[in-house]
Motif scaffolding. Structure first.
Motif, PDB file in Angstrom:
ATOM      1  N   LYS A 379       0.822  -1.226   0.000  1.00 12.69           N
ATOM      2  CA  LYS A 379       0.000   0.000   0.000  1.00 12.69           C
ATOM      3  C   LYS A 379       0.859   1.280   0.000  1.00 12.69           C
ATOM      4  N   GLN A 380       2.128   1.159  -0.422  1.00 14.82           N
ATOM      5  CA  GLN A 380       3.028   2.309  -0.454  1.00 14.82           C
ATOM      6  C   GLN A 380       3.250   2.773  -1.889  1.00 14.82           C
ATOM      7  N   TYR A 381       3.671   4.056  -2.026  1.00 20.05           N
ATOM      8  CA  TYR A 381       4.030   4.627  -3.329  1.00 20.05           C
ATOM      9  C   TYR A 381       5.436   5.199  -3.214  1.00 20.05           C
ATOM     10  N   ARG A 382       6.263   4.896  -4.196  1.00 21.72           N
ATOM     11  CA  ARG A 382       7.664   5.309  -4.136  1.00 21.72           C
ATOM     12  C   ARG A 382       8.005   6.435  -5.098  1.00 21.72           C
ATOM     13  N   GLY A 383       7.098   6.800  -5.925  1.00 18.07           N
ATOM     14  CA  GLY A 383       7.336   7.866  -6.893  1.00 18.07           C
ATOM     15  C   GLY A 383       7.921   7.330  -8.175  1.00 18.07           C
ATOM     16  N   LEU A 384       9.170   6.879  -8.129  1.00 25.21           N
ATOM     17  CA  LEU A 384       9.859   6.296  -9.274  1.00 25.21           C
ATOM     18  C   LEU A 384      10.670   5.081  -8.820  1.00 25.21           C
ATOM     19  N   VAL A 385      10.692   4.046  -9.663  1.00 28.36           N
ATOM     20  CA  VAL A 385      11.529   2.871  -9.416  1.00 28.36           C
ATOM     21  C   VAL A 385      12.094   2.410 -10.747  1.00 28.36           C
ATOM     22  N   THR A 386      13.218   1.727 -10.713  1.00 29.46           N
ATOM     23  CA  THR A 386      13.748   1.134 -11.936  1.00 29.46           C
ATOM     24  C   THR A 386      12.964  -0.139 -12.256  1.00 29.46           C
ATOM     25  N   VAL A 387      13.104  -0.618 -13.474  1.00 21.94           N
ATOM     26  CA  VAL A 387      12.473  -1.877 -13.870  1.00 21.94           C
ATOM     27  C   VAL A 387      12.938  -3.002 -12.954  1.00 21.94           C
ATOM     28  N   SER A 388      14.231  -3.052 -12.671  1.00 25.30           N
ATOM     29  CA  SER A 388      14.763  -4.100 -11.788  1.00 25.30           C
ATOM     30  C   SER A 388      14.125  -4.029 -10.410  1.00 25.30           C
ATOM     31  N   LEU A 653       7.763  11.434  -4.232  1.00 21.74           N
ATOM     32  CA  LEU A 653       9.180  11.556  -3.875  1.00 21.74           C
ATOM     33  C   LEU A 653       9.335  12.354  -2.588  1.00 21.74           C
ATOM     34  N   LYS A 654       8.516  13.393  -2.459  1.00 16.33           N
ATOM     35  CA  LYS A 654       8.541  14.163  -1.212  1.00 16.33           C
ATOM     36  C   LYS A 654       8.165  13.287  -0.026  1.00 16.33           C
ATOM     37  N   GLU A 655       7.117  12.465  -0.207  1.00 11.37           N
ATOM     38  CA  GLU A 655       6.676  11.577   0.864  1.00 11.37           C
ATOM     39  C   GLU A 655       7.785  10.631   1.308  1.00 11.37           C
ATOM     40  N   ASN A 656       8.667  10.282   0.373  1.00 10.96           N
ATOM     41  CA  ASN A 656       9.763   9.368   0.679  1.00 10.96           C
ATOM     42  C   ASN A 656      11.069  10.108   0.957  1.00 10.96           C
ATOM     43  N   SER A 657      10.950  11.409   1.212  1.00  9.71           N
ATOM     44  CA  SER A 657      12.097  12.261   1.587  1.00  9.71           C
ATOM     45  C   SER A 657      13.188  12.262   0.530  1.00  9.71           C
ATOM     46  N   ILE A 658      12.776  12.199  -0.739  1.00  6.98           N
ATOM     47  CA  ILE A 658      13.733  12.261  -1.848  1.00  6.98           C
ATOM     48  C   ILE A 658      13.650  13.660  -2.457  1.00  6.98           C
ATOM     49  N   THR A 659      14.760  14.345  -2.471  1.00  3.61           N
ATOM     50  CA  THR A 659      14.793  15.715  -2.993  1.00  3.61           C
ATOM     51  C   THR A 659      15.659  15.788  -4.248  1.00  3.61           C
ATOM     52  N   TYR A 660      15.380  16.788  -5.055  1.00  9.98           N
ATOM     53  CA  TYR A 660      16.154  17.047  -6.270  1.00  9.98           C
ATOM     54  C   TYR A 660      15.931  18.505  -6.635  1.00  9.98           C
ATOM     55  N   PRO A 661      16.821  19.118  -7.439  1.00  5.72           N
ATOM     56  CA  PRO A 661      16.659  20.538  -7.819  1.00  5.72           C
ATOM     57  C   PRO A 661      15.336  20.741  -8.571  1.00  5.72           C
ATOM     58  N   LYS A 662      14.504  21.671  -8.094  1.00 10.22           N
ATOM     59  CA  LYS A 662      13.195  21.914  -8.685  1.00 10.22           C
ATOM     60  C   LYS A 662      13.279  22.960  -9.797  1.00 10.22           C
ATOM     61  N   LEU A 663      12.410  22.792 -10.755  1.00  8.33           N
ATOM     62  CA  LEU A 663      12.288  23.727 -11.864  1.00  8.33           C
ATOM     63  C   LEU A 663      11.572  24.986 -11.368  1.00  8.33           C
ATOM     64  N   PRO A 664      12.157  26.177 -11.587  1.00  9.56           N
ATOM     65  CA  PRO A 664      11.469  27.400 -11.139  1.00  9.56           C
ATOM     66  C   PRO A 664      10.182  27.632 -11.922  1.00  9.56           C
ATOM     67  N   LYS A 665       9.218  28.330 -11.319  1.00  6.25           N
ATOM     68  CA  LYS A 665       7.953  28.605 -11.989  1.00  6.25           C
ATOM     69  C   LYS A 665       8.129  29.669 -13.059  1.00  6.25           C
ATOM     70  N   HIS A 666       7.147  29.743 -13.955  1.00  6.09           N
ATOM     71  CA  HIS A 666       7.216  30.707 -15.040  1.00  6.09           C
ATOM     72  C   HIS A 666       6.993  32.126 -14.508  1.00  6.09           C
ATOM     73  N   ASN A 667       7.510  33.072 -15.236  1.00  4.12           N
ATOM     74  CA  ASN A 667       7.368  34.488 -14.901  1.00  4.12           C
ATOM     75  C   ASN A 667       5.888  34.808 -14.668  1.00  4.12           C
TER      76      ASN A 667
END
Length: 770
Positions: A379-388, A653-667
């Protein structure tokens, strides 16, 4: 003179008539063939040992023996029954005259004067012992001699002679009285079986023992006098005891034996290893007792040779004789919900077609496929996983994604091609849930399917009979994709009862919906082991687990078969090629992917899709916002490459405490974005109140939210919790508790809108269908 000639003519005519009648009788009378006798079915293991024997149609133990007759037995039989057997034409006039004289002298029937050939005729005709039947037996005997060799006639006699009780045939007698094959008989045993058919009802081992021993010893003495036995052999032989009990036939592989026997009485030379079968039946009984205390009443095991596809052990249930647990049911062939056990073949086809690599990322987020709302086992979601990772953890949501990408018709096609015979309906009836248990399978098919992987994509039917013909054909999986799947499956977490996968096997588990079926299949170059556990009645059990129930049994079986030093499958280098991939996403790199990696893929695979997560954007010089040609005037700007995950992925990803550089919002000052990218929530209306009734089960009904957008994909959030994704048609059923709610929608391009509303339960009005 004339009268004498007439007499000669009449005698000649009578002789011709007699001769023609005699020949006609021989021509038209039926001489028994081997197919005329009723034999017991024999189920033999790979070494010719009994697995099971069935009573014949007359409730007799009656085995057929088809090998050369041992010399000891032949000598004993001929010296007792018919020493001129190889010289007479089926009847022996001298023996008949001698028997007639003996019987008249004794005033009773002492000897019948029958040859072995005539005894075969009598065993077949089963008639009364009178003159008419004697003539009939004589005619049958002559025809038998014409149509068969002497050894064939002698073998027929030995195969059908009575040996007391309901024991018929020399092979049966040797086993029932001595527990051995006839090639192993001693002189004493051979002589016993020579005299026993003479009067089997009276001379029965265990009763009248002295009389039987006396007849046997007389024959032994005769053989000694004729030089067949030495004095020492004779002395040792007469010391041998007369048997006083019957040996029971083994009862191994009962489910398989019943299946074969149902095809008709015959000798079935199977590929089963009798010793392994016995060990696993004992294991199944022990495990069955343990599982029964947990409410899990049934299990089945199928072990086969990976290379030659021969079945070596067939365990249809934990206990064939257990009526309380329906042990007579055959769990090897029973169709049950497949759970996740089919996933390797779906991923394998994705590798084959170049849709993915083992490194490719798949979304593990909340998804909506119409009425389908798939969830992972945990019942968990990981955001992204590899095929393996997706395959090793047996995640359901990525499996839905790859099934949808491949398409139902291609998925069912590849499953059929690797040995799944139960897919008989139109693919649309299985739906996307075919990847998580929407179809049924059994251990037989699963063993064929996993052996296809173990044979580098070559499919062949399982066989359980030694003389089965191979039906090899090429499946849709290549050596490369087959090996890559096996290599991934080698990394599965082992059952809790085992410290590590030190056996170096590839294995996969599955647990069906409602905890009704637990599967585990494991293999290396030599062995393929398939296990099912559950209840034949179909009831679920929350303790049922593919990994810790079926997997535990699998590893117990494997530990007795596979050495920790056994080698793994060899990498098929000639069927692989190297391609670059984006190191982050596992797809073909674009100009925006900064780091690449070279990996092996099937040489005939299509070009991988481009990386969907890296893109180039124009930002201001401080990289605080995105800009475009409509709004960058007067702003210093530059183009950068960024990693941009969809909102649903970002949420998990946030729920799993995984961070990465975010894309800034449009003007925010740019008007074009607001004009071109329409996003409106049609229902609920902002600041509205929604009154929901309670259904018959006391639960709050759901409502359907709706949005209008030019964007293909929208991501829905309620009170900052991700609800799901909609594509093109933006309608979503929402079920939530009473209270204030905040609904937030985000497009894949980053445009968002939000409203506030309130859910009120109408407790005075329950839902009553008309």
């Amino acid at each position: 003179m004339i009268m004498q000639r007439k007499k000669i003519k009449i005698l000649g005519l009578l002789l011709v008539i007699f001769t023609l009648s005699f020949l006609g009788s021989i021509i038209f009378i039926h001489a028994p063939k081997d197919s005329d006798w009723d034999y017991s079915s024999q189920i033999l293991d790979e070494n010719g040992k009994f697995l099971r024997v069935y009573l014949d149609v007359n409730d007799q133990w009656h085995l057929a023996y088809n090998a050369p007759i041992p010399e000891k037995l032949k000598i004993a039989i001929l010296q007792f029954e018919d020493k001129h057997f190889y010289s007479h034409p089926g009847i022996n006039p001298f023996s008949i005259l001698r028997a007639l004289y003996t019987n008249i002298s004794a005033g009773t029937i002492v000897s019948g004067g029958s040859t072995i050939t005539m005894q075969v005729a009598r065993l077949y005709s089963q008639g009364d012992r009178n003159l008419l039947n004697k003539i009939k037996e004589a005619l049958i005997s002559i025809k038998l001699e014409v149509l068969n060799t002497k050894d064939e006639i002698l073998l027929t006699y030995l195969n059908n002679a009575p040996y007391g009780s309901n024991i018929v045939g020399i092979e049966t007698a040797a086993y029932k009285y001595y527990g051995k094959k006839i090639q192993e008989l001693t002189w004493a045993e051979a002589c016993l079986f020579a005299v026993l058919p003479n009067n089997p009802g009276y001379l029965f081992p265990g009763s009248n023992t002295n009389r039987l021993k006396d007849k046997r010893d007389k024959l032994l003495n005769k053989l000694k006098e004729q030089g067949y036995l030495t004095d020492n052999e004779y002395k040792n032989s007469i010391r041998e005891r007369i048997p006083n009990k019957h040996y029971s036939f083994p009862l191994l592989a009962p489910h398989l034996s019943d299946k074969l026997h149902s095809q008709g009485p015959a000798i079935y030379n199977t590929t089963i290893n009798g010793d392994l079968q016995k060990k696993l039946e004992d294991l199944a009984i022990r495990k069955g007792y343990l599982l029964n205390t947990m409410g899990i009443k049934n299990l089945a095991i199928l072990v086969s040779d990976t290379k030659n596809h021969q079945v070596k052990a067939y365990i249809g249930s934990q206990n064939y004789f257990s009526k309380s647990t329906n042990g007579f049911n055959d769990g090897v062939l029973a169709l049950r919900s497949s759970g996740s056990i089919l996933k390797p073949f779906i991923y394998g086809y994705g590798l084959e077609k170049g849709l993915i690599t083992p490194n490719s990322l798949l979304e593990d987020t909340k998804q909506n496929y119409g009425m389908l709302l798939p969830q992972n086992y945990d019942k968990q979601y990981r955001g992204l996983v590899t095929v393996s990772q997706a395959l090793q953890k047996s995640l359901n949501i990525p499996a839905y994604e790859i099934t949808q990408k491949i398409g139902l018709y291609d998925v069912t096609s590849v499953l059929k091609s690797v040995g799944m015979t139960s897919l008989t309906r139109d693919p649309s009836t299985y739906g996307l849930s075919i990847c998580v248990g929407g179809a049924e399978t059994n251990l037989w098919d699963l063993s064929q399917m996993y052996q296809t992987l173990g044979n580098y994509g070559q499919y062949n039917k399982l066989s359980v009979l030694k003389d089965s013909e191979a039906h090899q054909k090429t499946s849709l999986l290549s050596p490369a994709s087959s090996y890559q799947i096996l290599d991934i499956l080698r990394g599965l977490k082992v059952p809790d009862s085992f410290p590590a996968n030190n056996l170096n096997i590839a294995w996969k588990t599955g647990t069906s919906n409602g905890f009704r079926d637990a599967w585990a299949v494991g293999l290396n170059e030599d062995w393929t082991i398939a296990v099912w556990a559950g209840n034949f009645t179909g009831e679920g059990n929350h303790k049922l687990s593919g990994r810790n129930i079926a997997g535990d049994i699998l590893f117990q079986v494997a530990s007795g078969l596979i050495s920790p030093h056994a080698s793994f499958f060899i990498k098929p280098w000639s069927d692989l090629k190297q391609v670059p991939i984006c190191q982050v996403s596992g797809y073909s790199p674009t100009k925006n992917c900064q780091d690449t990696l070279w990996i092996d893929v099937p040489k005939n695979a299509n070009i991988l899709p481009n990386c969907p997560y890296h893109k180039s954007v124009v930002v201001d010089s401080e990289e605080t916002m995105q800009v475009c040609s409509d709004c960058w005037q007067g702003i210093k700007h530059k183009t950068i490459s960024v990693l941009d995950y969809p909102p649903n992925v970002d949420y998990h990803l946030k729920e799993n405490s995984i961070t990465y550089p975010k894309l800034p919002k449009h003007n925010p000052q740019c008007t074009r974005i607001q004009e071109e990218e329409k996003l409106i929530i049609k229902y609920p209306i902002n600041n509205s109140k929604i009154y929901l009734p309670i259904d018959l089960n006391g639960k709050i009904n759901s409502f359907q939210a709706e949005a209008v957008s030019d964007h293909d994909q929208l991501y829905w959030f309620l009170n900052n919790k991700f609800l799901g994704k909609t594509t093109k048609v933006h309608k979503l059923d929402i079920k939530t508790n009473p209270g204030k709610k905040h609904l937030h929608l985000v497009s894949q391009e980053g445009l968002s809108t939000q409203i506030t509303f309130e859910i009120i339960v109408n407790s005075n009005k329950t839902f009553n269908p008309e």
